[in-house]
Design an enzyme around this catalytic site. Structure first.
Site, PDB file in Angstrom:
ATOM      1  N   CYS A   1       0.914  -1.212  -0.074  1.00 26.74           N
ATOM      2  CA  CYS A   1      -0.014  -0.051  -0.172  1.00 26.74           C
ATOM      3  C   CYS A   1       0.945   1.252  -0.123  1.00 26.74           C
ATOM      4  O   CYS A   1       1.564   1.356   0.925  1.00 26.74           O
ATOM      5  CB  CYS A   1      -0.922  -0.075   1.247  1.00 26.74           C
ATOM      6  SG  CYS A   1      -2.067   1.477   1.287  1.00 26.74           S
TER       7      CYS A   1
ATOM      8  N   CYS B   1      -0.496   4.116   2.719  1.00 22.49           N
ATOM      9  CA  CYS B   1      -0.243   3.825   3.831  1.00 22.49           C
ATOM     10  C   CYS B   1      -0.218   2.360   4.345  1.00 22.49           C
ATOM     11  O   CYS B   1       0.657   1.834   4.249  1.00 22.49           O
ATOM     12  CB  CYS B   1      -1.790   4.340   4.550  1.00 22.49           C
ATOM     13  SG  CYS B   1      -3.192   4.170   3.504  1.00 22.49           S
ATOM     14  N   SER B   2      -1.344   1.669   4.685  1.00 22.70           N
ATOM     15  CA  SER B   2      -1.250   0.293   5.116  1.00 22.70           C
ATOM     16  C   SER B   2      -2.314  -0.613   4.838  1.00 22.70           C
ATOM     17  O   SER B   2      -2.574  -1.530   5.530  1.00 22.70           O
ATOM     18  CB  SER B   2      -0.990   0.379   6.835  1.00 22.70           C
ATOM     19  OG  SER B   2      -1.768   0.846   7.370  1.00 22.70           O
ATOM     20  N   CYS B   3      -3.056  -0.385   3.849  1.00 28.58           N
ATOM     21  CA  CYS B   3      -4.099  -1.152   3.600  1.00 28.58           C
ATOM     22  C   CYS B   3      -3.880  -2.782   3.313  1.00 28.58           C
ATOM     23  O   CYS B   3      -2.729  -3.121   2.700  1.00 28.58           O
ATOM     24  CB  CYS B   3      -4.921  -0.653   2.068  1.00 28.58           C
ATOM     25  SG  CYS B   3      -5.642   1.118   2.158  1.00 28.58           S
TER      26      CYS B   3
HETATM   27 FE    FE Z   1      -3.574   2.243   2.857  1.00 25.98          FE
END
Ligand code: FE
Length: 211
Positions: free
Chosen positions: A108, A111-113
């Protein structure tokens, strides 16, 4: 863009709730009301066991059941929901299949999906600036650092997750596993192999063999 979903765990800022939880944990530990080792065990369970074990069950089933594999590749959200794996951070899942021609890797960049119902909580490196930037720019180098060296002829395809689409890599079934049942196969499937930063190793006693 979809990334500003407020439910969504951004890695950019230290979230206040995390700081509050840490303060509370420290206080309760000092007062002898909780055992930090027990807390660590619970966290470990969610980070390392329950989550990725779900994804591994999906992968092993896809390896054993061609009908399920087709359904998974056609509509992963429906296929994994049928197995009971759904919930927050897993609303729309897409499965991408590794083959000798293509190796898939998930990142991602913003961010951190991550597909929580299938893989649990994302590892720290997945949220790091370095991985998010380099996975796209130099995926083969990143893979090499994870210990994965792909054949020259295998292309690397990098998938950028969003709050709306999470990816699950369907790794290749390793050779030498013909005699294993679904449960034993699931036991071979690591979390990282479902992110695409590892390949699944067979149960063979020669760990160095590329097979
Ligand atoms: Fe994300």
């Amino acid at each position: 863009m979809p990334h500003d979903d407020h439910d969504h765990p951004h890695a950019l800022l230290p979230p206040d709730p995390a700081l509050r939880v840490r303060a509370l944990e420290t206080l309760l530990t000092r007062k002898g009301l909780i055992d930090p080792a027990a807390l660590d065990a619970i966290v470990d369970t969610y980070e390392n066991r329950i989550g990725p074990r779900n994804g591994a069950a999906v992968v092993a089933r896809a390896w054993c059941d061609p009908g399920f594999r087709a359904a998974l590749l056609a509509d992963a959200t429906a296929a994994v929901t049928d197995m009971g794996f759904f919930g927050r951070q897993g609303e729309h899942v897409v499965a991408v299949e590794n083959t000798p021609e293509v190796h898939n890797m998930v990142v991602c960049t913003l961010c951190s999906c991550y597909p929580w119902p299938l893989l649990g909580v994302p590892p720290a490196w997945y949220k790091s600036d370095a991985y998010r930037a380099r996975a796209v720019r130099e995926p083969r180098k990143v893979l090499a650092e994870f210990g994965v060296t792909l054949p020259e002829g295998t292309a690397v395809r990098v998938w950028d997750s969003t709050a709306e689409v999470r990816y699950l890599v369907l790794p290749m079934r390793p050779p030498g596993t013909e005699g294993l049942d679904q449960e034993a196969l699931a036991g071979l499937v690591s979390r990282d192999s479902m992110i695409g930063t590892a390949v699944v190793q067979g149960p063979a006693p020669a760990p160095g063999a590329a097979a």
